[in-house]
Design a protein around this motif. Structure first.
Motif, short mmCIF file in Angstrom:
data_model
loop_
_atom_site.label_atom_id
_atom_site.label_comp_id
_atom_site.label_asym_id
_atom_site.label_seq_id
_atom_site.Cartn_x
_atom_site.Cartn_y
_atom_site.Cartn_z
N LEU A 1 26.15 15.86 8.48
CA LEU A 1 26.33 15.48 7.08
C LEU A 1 25.95 16.61 6.12
O LEU A 1 26.49 16.69 5.02
N THR A 2 25.01 17.47 6.54
CA THR A 2 24.54 18.54 5.65
C THR A 2 25.09 19.91 6.04
O THR A 2 24.59 20.93 5.58
N ARG A 3 26.09 19.94 6.89
CA ARG A 3 26.62 21.21 7.37
C ARG A 3 27.17 22.04 6.19
O ARG A 3 27.64 21.47 5.20
N ALA B 1 30.51 21.49 3.72
CA ALA B 1 31.05 20.14 3.88
C ALA B 1 31.60 19.65 2.55
O ALA B 1 31.00 19.86 1.48
N TYR C 1 31.87 16.68 1.54
CA TYR C 1 31.09 15.53 1.05
C TYR C 1 29.72 15.55 1.71
O TYR C 1 29.62 15.57 2.94
N ARG C 2 28.66 15.60 0.90
CA ARG C 2 27.31 15.65 1.45
C ARG C 2 26.40 14.66 0.71
O ARG C 2 25.97 14.93 -0.41
N GLN D 1 22.86 12.49 0.06
CA GLN D 1 21.43 12.73 0.24
C GLN D 1 20.96 11.91 1.44
O GLN D 1 21.21 10.70 1.49
N ARG E 1 18.84 23.93 0.03
CA ARG E 1 19.76 22.82 -0.17
C ARG E 1 19.18 21.71 -1.02
O ARG E 1 19.92 20.95 -1.65
#
Length: 222
Positions: free
Chosen positions: A69-71, A74, A76-77, A79, A203
């Protein structure tokens, strides 16, 4: 309305969290998942603002789902807040490196659970500061982990004002608390943190705090 995805392999945990969060006027539980693979599927389908992610799950664990999810780059990321217990500290260290936005205990009460979701959505706190700060203190003697701001070579120096803000951030203070402590506005705090995040390539706030603990910026008096 803050859209939330719950990912936990224990149905009773998901049900409990869903009941608590659904009672809040500004929070909507849009999906649930019982393992990491299902969490990724539901995240892609529903695009939640916040994912509450268990660490230990079958098929694909929470850490691997978090990394996906945090790649980098991406489209769409969300929290991602890791749901954990105090005996998960080694997992939490890895979660910091993977881009977790915060941490909360499974047995947290209704008020803290809702606050964690709001904080993650707003990017305004570390979430459960007692957990996060306890974890990050361990990083004073740990080596830099790949993927964190501390691991980036030649990180720029912070200005004195930025350093003051980062020290308080690393101790778990919210933007409002930092502003009060330094007699500045919340907007100024946010500006400093935006600049710090850009300088470090971090990030989120947890990575800024991790950098501070790893590099001796935080905890000098502890």
């Amino acid at each position: 309305m803050i859209r939330v995805l719950l990912a936990d392999d224990q149905e009773i945990v998901r049900t409990g969290m869903a009941m608590i969060l659904s009672a809040e006027d500004d929070i909507q539980v849009v999906a649930q998942a019982q393992d990491g693979l299902q969490a990724l599927e539901q995240a892609e389908l529903h695009r939640p603002d916040v994912v509450l992610m268990d660490i230990r799950m079958p098929r694909l664990d929470g850490l691997d789902a978090l990394r996906h999810l945090t790649r980098p780059h991406a489209a769409y990321r969300p929290q991602v807040v890791m749901v954990t217990t105090f005996d998960d500290e080694d997992y939490l260290t890895r979660a910091v490196a993977a881009g977790a936005a915060g941490f909360i205990l499974k047995d947290s009460g209704p008020r803290l659970l809702a606050e964690a979701v709001r904080a993650a959505a707003a990017g305004d706190s570390l979430v459960s500061p007692s957990i996060t700060v306890r974890l990050l203190r361990r990083l004073r003697t740990a080596g830099s982990a790949p993927g964190t701001a501390a691991a980036r070579p030649g990180a720029p120096q912070l200005s004195p004002s930025e350093r003051e803000v980062v020290v308080l951030l690393a101790e778990g203070l919210t933007n409002a608390e930092i502003a009060t402590a330094l007699s500045i506005t919340v907007g100024t705090v946010k500006t400093h943190l935006t600049n710090v995040q850009a300088k470090l390539g971090a990030r989120n706030r947890v990575e800024i705090a991790a950098w501070a603990w790893r590099n001796g910026v935080a905890g000098q008096g502890t």
